[in-house]
Design an enzyme around this catalytic site. Structure first.
Site, short mmCIF file in Angstrom:
data_model
loop_
_atom_site.label_atom_id
_atom_site.label_comp_id
_atom_site.label_asym_id
_atom_site.label_seq_id
_atom_site.Cartn_x
_atom_site.Cartn_y
_atom_site.Cartn_z
N HIS A 2 -2.07 9.09 -2.58
CA HIS A 2 -2.65 9.25 -1.32
C HIS A 2 -1.49 9.62 -0.29
O HIS A 2 -0.45 9.38 -0.94
CB HIS A 2 -3.09 7.63 -0.93
CG HIS A 2 -4.51 7.67 -1.58
ND1 HIS A 2 -5.25 6.60 -0.78
CD2 HIS A 2 -4.93 7.89 -2.76
CE1 HIS A 2 -6.27 6.24 -1.56
NE2 HIS A 2 -6.21 7.18 -2.85
N GLU A 15 -0.19 8.46 2.32
CA GLU A 15 0.79 7.52 2.76
C GLU A 15 1.64 6.87 1.67
O GLU A 15 2.91 6.68 1.78
CB GLU A 15 -0.13 6.12 3.37
CG GLU A 15 -1.03 6.38 4.39
CD GLU A 15 -2.39 6.94 4.18
OE1 GLU A 15 -3.17 6.90 5.10
OE2 GLU A 15 -2.60 7.41 2.90
N CYS A 55 -6.37 3.16 3.25
CA CYS A 55 -6.94 2.58 2.49
C CYS A 55 -6.37 1.10 2.14
O CYS A 55 -5.25 0.77 2.33
CB CYS A 55 -7.52 3.15 1.22
SG CYS A 55 -5.98 3.36 0.03
N CYS A 86 -3.04 1.64 0.36
CA CYS A 86 -1.96 2.08 1.34
C CYS A 86 -1.53 1.16 2.39
O CYS A 86 -0.38 1.02 2.54
CB CYS A 86 -2.47 3.36 1.92
SG CYS A 86 -2.76 4.80 0.82
#
Length: 161
Positions: free
Chosen positions: A57, A59, A87, A90
């Protein structure tokens, strides 16, 4: 205070610009992140999940880059700008990296609404349950972050995950 707002916009726009790269490369969804310490940009990253790693992801990629740059897992004093609310994976990584604050545009609900397989666990809930000290600021440049979703959604070759 006005300078802080301008700086926030500047860093979020870097995350948005990075996320836009996935509208052409299709390496992941329309998500970007930028990590800043003081006025120093440590990392700008985008989601690269479709390169065969579900943990990539924006992040997480940004945390990896920033940690490598400063040679430490400890990102105390940093702020992460994310085009979408992180999410649970993250947010947990942000917490464990000791990042001071998350500033994001769209929400987990917004991502779910366009078809992403999101867990319905917000950062506010995770923060409360985990007694995290990470500060949260939401809906920065919301219109521009939502436009990322709209532009991505109409792509014929997009892939939901």
């Amino acid at each position: 205070m006005q300078n802080m707002i301008i700086q926030n916009d500047k860093y979020m726009r870097l995350a948005i610009k990075e996320a836009r790269k996935n509208l052409k490369s299709m390496e992941g969804g329309p998500f970007g992140a930028c990590i800043v310490k003081g006025n120093r940009i440590l990392a700008v990253a985008r989601n690269t999940v479709l390169k065969r790693d579900a943990t990539c992801h924006a992040e997480i990629n940004a945390i990896r880059m920033a940690s490598k740059k400063i040679r430490s897992f400890d990102l105390s004093g940093c702020i992460i700008y994310s085009t979408t609310e992180p999410c649970p994976m993250c947010f947990s990584a942000i917490h464990w990296a000791k990042i001071d604050a998350v500033i994001y545009g769209t929400t987990i609900k917004d991502a779910e609404d366009i078809g992403f397989n999101e867990l319905k666990i917000t950062d506010s809930l995770l923060k409360a349950l985990g007694k995290s000290r990470v500060k949260l600021k939401r809906t920065l440049l919301l219109g521009e972050c939502r436009k990322l979703f709209k532009d991505w959604y109409v792509l014929p070759n997009k892939k939901l995950y």
